[in-house]
Write an enzyme that holds these catalytic residues in place. Structure first.
Site, PDB file in Angstrom:
ATOM      1  N   ASP A 458       0.854  -1.194   0.000  1.00  0.00           N
ATOM      2  CA  ASP A 458       0.000   0.000   0.000  1.00  0.00           C
ATOM      3  C   ASP A 458       0.885   1.237   0.000  1.00  0.00           C
ATOM      4  O   ASP A 458       2.072   1.152   0.331  1.00  0.00           O
ATOM      5  CB  ASP A 458      -0.851   0.036   1.275  1.00  0.00           C
ATOM      6  CG  ASP A 458      -2.063  -0.878   1.163  1.00  0.00           C
ATOM      7  OD1 ASP A 458      -2.332  -1.339   0.055  1.00  0.00           O
ATOM      8  OD2 ASP A 458      -2.716  -1.127   2.186  1.00  0.00           O
ATOM      9  N   THR A 460      -0.383   4.609   1.429  1.00  0.00           N
ATOM     10  CA  THR A 460      -0.665   5.416   2.617  1.00  0.00           C
ATOM     11  C   THR A 460      -0.310   4.678   3.904  1.00  0.00           C
ATOM     12  O   THR A 460      -0.799   3.581   4.148  1.00  0.00           O
ATOM     13  CB  THR A 460      -2.157   5.807   2.647  1.00  0.00           C
ATOM     14  OG1 THR A 460      -2.475   6.431   1.407  1.00  0.00           O
ATOM     15  CG2 THR A 460      -2.448   6.751   3.786  1.00  0.00           C
TER      16      THR A 460
END
Length: 1154
Positions: A458, A460
């Site tokens: 990912d 974030t």
């Protein structure tokens, strides 16, 4: 007025609490209520209690303020309705663990042999009858010592094993208790929202539930926003159940919140909740699981299934069992897509242990046969002695002695230390990984990370800091490069902006004061929403005053954020009956739904497609190219009060919006991430970013991280484009199409959780490269569950991750940091190297000890290494070597090579060269000492000694030299890739140094004080110096062996290949067809179950399910027959089998059954 009545009700509750001893609702009544569902539950609540508010009154709680939180009230509720814990299973006592350790078959055989030897040593035929028996010299009065010494060794082994298991279980329970303290849930008490320990939740509490939560207790919904629950853990039904106060308000513990938010009244906790009731049933069935009747039924069922399978095969396959391919021919089972594999290293080790065990059994049987044959020939043929009845005890004593030698050869030959080594290595790694912010839930994930070839991460929070702030804004037709002053924004627009931010961000999200003076404000909840709340504060407005004016209960409808909508909307009902809706979401998506935009005058003007394209190009792309996340804020007024909008028609509701502003949110890249990604790339691991963010933002962040480098021809595409490329004309995903994309893909933007799952599955199933890709995936959302499950190793975020994501994962990153994944790779590779080091050492000892025992038996009619000496050697090479070599700390050098790959054999050519090279040195010295040692040292010969002969100096030198060579060879075993400096980093491993020193001290004590028990006599200083010199020779010989190029030794074979998926027999594949993964360790054990006792020799595979999320158990649904997991948040579980490998001899001798 309402406030006064509320105060009055609170006073009445206080009065009731003082005078009424009981609540107005019994435990049994609540249990019956929680068994109802849907309309039945709504009717019962309405008829019996006058609605949820009436039930709150009966439980002396307030739907708005919750419980008062007084200690005496909480304790009374715990007493009346129970605590929110499920009592853990009672741990085994020390005596039970001793009894369990005594069940080892090898120990039993040694005990029996020792007792027989001990008994016979006290019997002596009369002198008149002895003259025709075999000649016995030496001290017959001390013949009992060997039998007693073996029994004492067995007692020591059993006690140490039991203590090891007991202390291990104690540590696990301590760790479990510590993790339980950290698990919290959000509760409202005395009007304040506060996170409390799950175990402290009581009946009557008002709990806030939100997306991604795992419900810790049973309850009834008071207020909900678009709430959908996954109840498959209890019902077996995979469809999400929509919850509403007027339709189905029942919420059950252990179920997952998949969408929305709300508040619930807790009505059942602990063993009285629906999950707790089933747990109690499971506990009862577990206790009765060992009954003979149950086992018999299981066995009968198994046999019935086998017969049924055979009958079906005989009758011919059915159409259902044999699907047809495009050509009309039956498909072969083996062509099924590869399954997720786990415990590959364990599987290789188990297979190798079984193979060596077979060889060891053969060698031990050969030793006994040779000894008996030589005895018979020598006694009755060469000496010509008659077979007399009175001499039978003497003959039996010889046979028992030979049998004990055979058993001890087996003890040394069978590498029962292999599974112990991998367990110690993995357990040690797991403990250390916790300090490196990796909470390992499944032990085999640790070994798998060592083979990782790809990481799908990912953006974030993992690559970035997950501390978001609004740094740019487009408001009232102007693009501000920094947050504008409030007086630059028209008042009307500012009021709309602040109102929209206040009500259209989750009420659980908030900005708190910094923990220390001068620090940054604390962000609680969703970080994107925190950035918007921070913008409100930067504009000198207080969002909390908006929330106080419009509490959550007054919100008319909430469309919560999900991966499909990519937006969140909140509807407010105005006094005149009209509605106003505020929306926020991904800028380029939400702008397409806007038909108007607010201008500098504060008025809305028509927003044409041409204007939108210009805004996207000039503002959104400009922000995204700087790595900013772009969010659009909009609203819509529903002015026709006569016609109620169709709130279920989302496409219509989320259209014709008016754009208020577009903001650019900065989330800086973590400073340590670029270096961590460089390390991964150098280690042969490809890092891919999979994000839901804008493609320009993703590309900018990927460039800053080093995932994309200037001049690279790698792909950076959006989820929509990705789906277009991998699907055919019929919309079906084709593996060939995925294979054309994934090798060059580095960034997948605007992706859905399904896209992530498709990518992971496509990489794992790909056969483009020679080696199968081993994929690690990070995830934090509820919808990331499938991808985390599918991946070889799933990493969940410990801070931002939902309970659902944590449960689907193998490892939890407690700091949400990518650099922690790199540490997991290091530890995983270190596990593999540690096991190889141990193997190199143990197999050298195996080869030498077994060869010496067999050759000695053939030539001297006795083993040069006695039974108790062999047990000591076995202790050195199994337990102590496991501890010493399996606890080597990792170094950065591990990241300078490519992954081994899953097909790599355990023993490489270099290791085989080292094993055989050192075996040659040791055997040469041992045989030299054995056959000419008495002449070299001018001592008495110890060969061909009678039955009860006292220990000899000759054989003591042989034994001492043998042990010292093993101790010094342990240094050589620390290097497996041909390195010369075997002492490098030795002081970084205090366990290794302690074990080497401890073994030396014990060896000195054995030689000087072991006496008859260890068949030793004290040695002179000169003899000791010779023994040490010959032992140190192992180090010098190691340098010589390292000098021989492995390329010259192509005739050497590699050993320890695992079973590949394509090599698994068809009948085994048939058994595995319903499983998502192949457990290689379990499969190899099942194959060798004739060899490895099913009940007594369970190889320890400690599955630490260190659940920072709930424990689960398997049961079968009595209604629908589905297998399902029961989750209970209050019971965090760290399981570890109590059937651990003892310090020696566990899982060996049912090889005799083979």
């Amino acid at each position: 007025m309402a406030r006064n009545s509320l105060r009055g009700s609170k006073r009445r509750r206080s009065a009731e609490a003082n005078h009424e001893p009981e609540f107005s609702c019994s435990l049994q009544e609540l249990r019956l209520l929680m068994e109802l569902r849907g309309p039945d539950a709504v009717t019962r609540i309405q008829d019996c209690y006058g609605g949820v508010n009436g039930l709150c009154t009966r439980l002396r709680s307030s739907p708005v303020e919750g419980l008062e939180g007084k200690p005496e009230d909480i304790s009374k509720r715990k007493q009346e309705f129970g605590q929110n814990v499920i009592p853990p299973k009672k741990s085994k006592t020390f005596l039970q663990l001793v009894w369990e350790a005594l069940q080892d078959v090898t120990l039993i055989i040694l005990e029996v042999a020792a007792v027989i030897s001990l008994s016979l040593s006290f019997y002596s035929p009369p002198d008149a009858e002895r003259q025709n028996c075999i000649e016995e010299e030496g001290d017959a009065e001390t013949g009992w010592i060997e039998g007693a010494a073996i029994l004492l060794s067995v007692v020591c082994v059993v006690l140490v094993t039991a203590f090891n298991d007991w202390s291990k279980e104690k540590q696990f329970r301590g760790l479990q208790s510590r993790i339980e303290q950290e698990q919290k849930f959000t509760i409202i008490r005395a009007g304040q929202v506060c996170p409390i320990k799950v175990s402290e939740i009581v009946v009557g509490d008002i709990a806030q539930v939100k997306y991604g939560d795992l419900l810790p207790a049973d309850g009834i919904l008071i207020q909900g926003n678009d709430l959908k629950i996954d109840e498959s853990s209890l019902t077996g039904e995979s469809d999400h159940v929509k919850k509403a106060v007027d339709k189905d308000p029942m919420l059950l513990s252990g179920t997952h919140v998949m969408e929305g938010s709300g508040k619930m009244l807790v009505t059942a906790v602990g063993v009285n909740s629906q999950t707790g009731i089933i747990f109690k049933l499971l506990g009862a069935s577990e206790d009765g699981d060992g009954s003979g009747e149950d086992k018999k039924k299981k066995e009968e069922k198994k046999n019935k299934d086998k017969k049924e399978k055979k009958r079906k095969n005989k009758d011919g396959p059915t159409v259902e069992m044999q699907p047809l391919n495009a050509d009309g021919e039956p498909e072969k089972k083996k062509k099924a897509l590869p399954k997720k594999e786990k415990s590959v290293l364990q599987g290789k080790l188990t297979k190798l242990a079984v193979q060596i065990g077979r060889a060891g059994l053969l060698m031990s049987a050969l030793t006994v046969i040779i000894l008996i044959t030589r005895f018979l020939i020598d006694t009755f043929w060469i000496q010509g002695l008659p077979l007399l009845q009175e001499c039978m005890p003497v003959y039996v004593q010889f046979l028992v002695k030979f049998f004990i030698i055979g058993v001890t050869v087996l003890v040394v030959a069978v590498p029962e230390g292999l599974p112990l080594a991998v367990t110690i290595s993995l357990a040690y790694s797991v403990k250390k990984m916790m300090k490196d912010n990796n909470l390992v839930r499944h032990l085999d994930a640790c070994e798998t990370m060592g083979n990782a070839t790809a990481i799908c991460s990912d953006k974030t929070g993992t690559l970035t800091m997950n501390r978001m702030t609004v740094v740019q804004a487009y408001i009232a037709g102007r693009h501000y490069k920094k947050v504008p002053e409030p007086d630059l924004i028209p008042t009307k627009i500012l009021d709309l902006l602040i109102l929209g931010i206040g009500v259209n961000c989750a009420y659980t999200t908030k900005i708190m004061l910094p923990e220390r003076e001068g620090g940054l404000p604390r962000q609680i909840g969703n970080k994107t929403e925190c950035a918007l709340l921070g913008l409100s504060l930067d504009l000198k407005r207080d969002y909390q005053s908006v929330r106080n004016e419009i509490p959550e209960e007054k919100l008319f409808k909430v469309y919560t954020f999900n991966s499909v909508r990519k937006s969140m909307s909140t509807v407010l009902k105005n006094f005149d009956g009209t509605y106003r809706m505020f929306s926020k979401g991904a800028a380029e998506i939400l702008l397409k739904k806007c038909s108007k935009i607010l201008t500098a005058s504060g008025e809305a003007k028509v927003f044409k497609p041409k204007d939108r394209d210009q805004l996207v190009k000039n503002v959104i792309e400009a922000m995204a190219s700087e790595g900013l996340r772009t969010i659009c804020l909009a609203y819509r007024d529903f002015t026709n009060s006569d016609v109620e909008p169709d709130w279920d028609n989302e496409a219509e509701i989320l259209s014709r919006l008016t754009c208020i502003a577009v903001v650019g949110i900065e989330d800086p890249v973590r400073p340590e991430v670029p270096e961590a990604i460089r390390k991964c790339q150098r280690a042969g691991i490809t890092v891919r970013m999979v994000t839901g963010d804008n493609i320009n933002t993703a590309r900018a962040i990927a460039s800053k991280c080093g995932i994309l480098l200037p001049g690279d021809e790698f792909l950076c595409i959006e989820g929509k484009e990705f789906n277009k490329r991998i699907r055919n004309e019929l919309g079906e995903i084709e593996q060939e199409r995925i294979d054309k994309i994934w090798p060059k893909l580095r960034v997948l933007a605007r992706s859905s959780p399904m896209d992530k799952h498709t990518l992971v599955k496509g990489i794992i199933d790909s056969t483009v490269l020679e080696q199968r890709q081993v994929v690690a995936v990070t995830g934090d959302g509820t919808n990331d569950g499938p991808a985390l499950k599918k991946a070889d190793v799933g990493f969940a975020m410990g801070i931002a991750g939902t309970d659902v994501a944590k449960e689907a994962s193998d490892i939890i990153l407690t700091d949400d940091n990518f650099s922690s994944i790199v540490k997991a790779v290091m530890w995983g590779r270190n596990v593999y190297d540690s096991i190889s080091k141990f193997l190199q050492f143990q197999l050298t000892v195996n080869v030498v000890a077994v060869t010496v025992a067999i050759t000695g038996a053939c030539i001297t009619q006795d083993s040069p290494l006695k039974a108790v000496q062999m047990l000591w050697v076995n202790l050195i090479m199994d337990t102590f070597a496991s501890l010493a070599l399996a606890t080597e700390p990792p170094t950065e050098a591990l990241l300078l090579r490519n992954p081994y790959g899953r097909n790599k054999p355990l023993i490489s050519r270099t290791m085989m060269k080292n094993i055989l090279g050192h075996a040659v040195y040791q055997l040469t010295l041992i045989f030299t000492l054995l056959f000419v040692g008495e002449k070299m040292f001018d001592i008495d010969c110890g060969r061909n000694a009678p039955l009860h002969a006292p220990p000899s100096e000759h054989y003591t030198i042989v034994f001492n030299t043998f042990v010292l060579m093993q101790i010094f060879n342990e240094f050589n075993a620390r290097k497996i890739h041909g390195e010369r400096n075997v002492f490098e980093g030795v002081f970084n491993n205090p366990i290794f140094c302690s074990i080497i020193l401890g073994t030396l001290v014990v060896q000195v004590l054995i030689v000087h004080f072991g006496g008859k028990a260890f068949s030793c006599v004290p040695l002179t200083l000169e003899h000791w110096l010779w023994c040490i010199f010959l032992g140190i020779g192992s180090l010098l010989w190691g340098q010589l062996v390292s000098s021989v190029p492995t390329s010259w030794l192509k005739f050497l074979k590699t050993v320890g290949h695992g079973t590949q998926q394509e090599e698994i027999p068809e009948e085994e594949l048939e058994e595995l067809k319903d499983k998502d993964e192949i457990d290689h360790a379990e499969m190899e054990l099942r194959r060798g179950q004739v060899l490895w006792c099913r009940s007594l020799n369970r190889i320890q595979t400690q599955h630490f399910q260190v659940l920072a999320v709930p424990a689960h158990s398997q049961c079968r649904c009595c209604h629908c027959g589905h297998h399902r997991s029961l989750h209970y948040p209050g019971q965090i579980q760290i399981t570890a089998s109590n059937h651990s490998i003892p310090f020696q001899n566990r899982a060996i001798l049912l090889l005799l059954l083979y």
